[in-house]
Design a protein around this motif. Structure first.
Motif, short mmCIF file in Angstrom:
data_model
loop_
_atom_site.label_atom_id
_atom_site.label_comp_id
_atom_site.label_asym_id
_atom_site.label_seq_id
_atom_site.Cartn_x
_atom_site.Cartn_y
_atom_site.Cartn_z
N HIS A 131 0.85 -1.17 0.00
CA HIS A 131 0.00 0.00 0.00
C HIS A 131 0.89 1.23 0.00
N ALA A 132 0.76 2.08 -1.03
CA ALA A 132 1.72 3.19 -1.20
C ALA A 132 1.60 4.23 -0.09
N VAL A 133 2.73 4.60 0.49
CA VAL A 133 2.75 5.77 1.38
C VAL A 133 2.72 7.01 0.49
N ASP A 134 2.34 8.17 1.06
CA ASP A 134 2.24 9.37 0.23
C ASP A 134 3.63 10.00 0.00
N ASP A 135 3.67 11.14 -0.69
CA ASP A 135 4.97 11.72 -1.05
C ASP A 135 5.78 12.15 0.16
N ALA A 136 5.10 12.42 1.28
CA ALA A 136 5.81 12.76 2.51
C ALA A 136 6.16 11.49 3.29
N GLU A 288 19.25 20.11 10.11
CA GLU A 288 18.54 21.10 9.29
C GLU A 288 19.46 22.27 8.96
N ASP A 289 20.30 22.67 9.92
CA ASP A 289 21.29 23.73 9.66
C ASP A 289 22.25 23.34 8.54
N LEU A 290 22.52 22.05 8.41
CA LEU A 290 23.42 21.58 7.35
C LEU A 290 22.70 21.40 6.02
N GLY A 291 21.41 21.72 6.00
CA GLY A 291 20.66 21.65 4.75
C GLY A 291 19.88 20.36 4.54
N PHE A 292 19.82 19.49 5.56
CA PHE A 292 19.06 18.24 5.42
C PHE A 292 17.57 18.48 5.61
N GLU A 293 16.77 17.71 4.89
CA GLU A 293 15.34 17.60 5.20
C GLU A 293 15.20 16.43 6.15
N VAL A 294 14.52 16.65 7.28
CA VAL A 294 14.42 15.63 8.32
C VAL A 294 12.94 15.29 8.51
N LEU A 295 12.58 14.02 8.35
CA LEU A 295 11.19 13.63 8.59
C LEU A 295 10.91 13.71 10.10
N PRO A 296 9.66 14.05 10.48
CA PRO A 296 9.33 14.13 11.91
C PRO A 296 9.43 12.73 12.54
N SER A 297 10.31 12.58 13.54
CA SER A 297 10.56 11.24 14.09
C SER A 297 10.02 11.08 15.50
N GLN A 298 9.35 9.97 15.73
CA GLN A 298 8.95 9.58 17.09
C GLN A 298 9.73 8.34 17.51
N ALA A 299 10.90 8.13 16.89
CA ALA A 299 11.68 6.92 17.14
C ALA A 299 13.10 7.28 17.59
N ASN A 300 13.98 6.28 17.70
CA ASN A 300 15.36 6.58 18.10
C ASN A 300 16.27 6.68 16.88
N PHE A 301 15.70 7.19 15.79
CA PHE A 301 16.48 7.42 14.58
C PHE A 301 15.83 8.55 13.79
N LEU A 302 16.59 9.10 12.85
CA LEU A 302 16.06 10.13 11.95
C LEU A 302 16.18 9.62 10.53
N PHE A 303 15.23 10.00 9.70
CA PHE A 303 15.27 9.63 8.28
C PHE A 303 15.40 10.95 7.52
N VAL A 304 16.55 11.10 6.82
CA VAL A 304 16.90 12.43 6.30
C VAL A 304 17.36 12.33 4.85
N ARG A 305 17.22 13.45 4.14
CA ARG A 305 17.86 13.52 2.82
C ARG A 305 18.39 14.93 2.61
N HIS A 306 19.40 15.00 1.75
CA HIS A 306 20.01 16.29 1.44
C HIS A 306 19.74 16.60 -0.03
N PRO A 307 19.10 17.74 -0.32
CA PRO A 307 18.73 18.02 -1.72
C PRO A 307 19.94 18.11 -2.65
N GLY A 308 21.13 18.44 -2.08
CA GLY A 308 22.29 18.62 -2.96
C GLY A 308 23.26 17.45 -2.98
N HIS A 309 22.95 16.35 -2.28
CA HIS A 309 23.94 15.28 -2.17
C HIS A 309 23.31 13.90 -2.27
N ASP A 310 23.98 13.03 -2.99
CA ASP A 310 23.50 11.66 -3.15
C ASP A 310 23.66 10.89 -1.84
#
Ligand SMILES: *Cc1c(COP(=O)(O)O)cnc(C)c1O
Length: 361
Positions: A131-136, A288-310
């Motif tokens: 079942h597909a999760v949405d774009d977020a 976030e200061d380093l330019g990462f997008e960080v998903l809102p986390s309720q866990a002991n980890f973060l799921f992040v991506r950087h728009p300028g870096h693979d």
């Protein structure tokens, strides 16, 4: 050249087993790749394990893990008949898949979630519908409930979800339970203690709810292998039947003693959990200061991506600096990194390494 015959059965040859995060032996490694707790377990758990090691290892453990199930039941306001314990929640999950989801209709799971679910489904020949999760990367629970109402083998979700860290409120879980009252809804709460709402209080009202938790993350006992499921007694009986057809003694004497002591040390649990949640909130801002997008986390980890870096390149650059994070080469999430919350020092090292890798920002 003589050909070695294959002794594998066709089923085994076709499996795609789960690949756990690596456990390398590198000195001074900052290990943020498998969501282990950076703090040691309760000293009371270690004492209990040592005491158990000194008496009785020549004897089999209690096959029903009665004292442990009572300790879990007391902690969560349940009856021990509503608790099943296993060798890590991975084993509990596998038994649950076998016990409940071999049905004519498909099992519903989100397309971005704990990848072991699809492995169990394959192992037990259970058809899965993703079942597909949405774009977020949020679970579209309303659409999932509507799909479930049309007929399914059950639903499996992780709450908060892995590897996104995003939690679903209880009201949404209730809607899923109501959508398929004749099928089991399994809620995997491996990370629930770090900030999400547990579905355990719903057990009395929903005969189709099975909640699975683990001592691996919030109790710092990944090495002990202890997981459990809670649900009404008829669900627990089904899991006992599978267990007693597979391995009568999944929980050894040391694990049983250590788990009970850890569950009783509420102060240690609360302190280490609060430290991790605090560190997480600080790390979100630094990333976030380093330019990462960080998903809102309720866990002991973060799921992040950087728009300028693979993401794969970032993971490799971090590894070269002895910082391990997890990268999944999977559709939809290939540009994300999953970063376990470590100690404050470990997170400082991570941020320093990233600042070094990313060009001046
Ligand atoms: C870590 C994890 C588990 C497995 O935990 P164990 O009890 O160590 O087997 C189960 N589900 C999810 C979503 C996890 O992240």
């Amino acid at each position: 050249m003589s050909k070695v015959p294959s002794f594998w059965s066709p089923r085994i040859a076709g499996l795609e087993p789960y690949v756990p995060g690596e456990q390398p032996r590198i000195a001074n490694l900052v290990k943020l790749n498998t969501n282990e707790n950076p703090y040691p377990p309760s000293p009371r758990a270690i004492d209990a394990i040592c005491a158990a090691a000194e008496s009785g290892l020549q004897l089999y453990p209690d096959p029903e893990s009665t004292r442990l199930r009572e300790a879990i039941a007391i902690r969560h306001g349940l009856d021990s008949k509503q608790v099943f314990a296993g060798n890590g929640s991975d084993e509990v999950l596998a038994h649950a898949f076998f016990a409940f989801f071999q049905q004519a209709e498909p099992l519903l799971i989100p397309d971005v979630t704990y990848s072991f679910y699809r492995v169990y489904a394959q192992l037990y020949d259970i058809a899965c519908e993703l079942h597909a999760v949405d774009d977020a990367l949020r679970i579209d629970d309303a659409a999932l409930a509507a799909r479930a109402a049309a007929g399914c083998a059950g639903i499996v979700i992780a709450n908060p979800n892995a590897p996104t860290g995003i939690g679903l409120p209880l009201s949404r879980i209730e809607a899923l339970l109501g959508a398929c009252p004749d099928r089991v809804v399994l809620v995997d709460e491996a990370y629930v203690d770090f900030g999400a709402e547990s579905a355990l209080p719903l057990i009395a009202r929903y005969p189709n709810l099975l909640v699975v938790q683990t001592l691996s993350k919030s109790r710092s006992l990944a090495g002990l292998r202890l997981g459990f499921a809670c649900g009404q007694a008829h669900l627990i009986d089904a899991l006992q039947r599978v267990k007693n057809s597979f391995n009568s003694y999944p929980i050894d004497r040391l694990a049983c003693a250590g788990a009970i002591a850890a569950l009783e040390d509420e102060a240690w649990f609360a302190k280490t959990r609060d430290d991790i949640v605090d560190t997480r909130e600080g790390l979100v801002l630094q990333l976030e200061d380093l330019g990462f997008e960080v998903l809102p986390s309720q866990a002991n980890f973060l799921f992040v991506r950087h728009p300028g870096h693979d993401a794969a390149e970032l993971a490799a650059s971090l590894r070269a600096r002895a910082v391990l994070v997890r990268h999944f080469k999977q559709p939809r999430i290939a540009q994300y990194l999953r970063i376990t919350i470590g100690t404050r020092d470990q997170c400082t090292t991570l941020v320093g390494a990233l600042a070094d890798i990313l060009p001046a920002h």
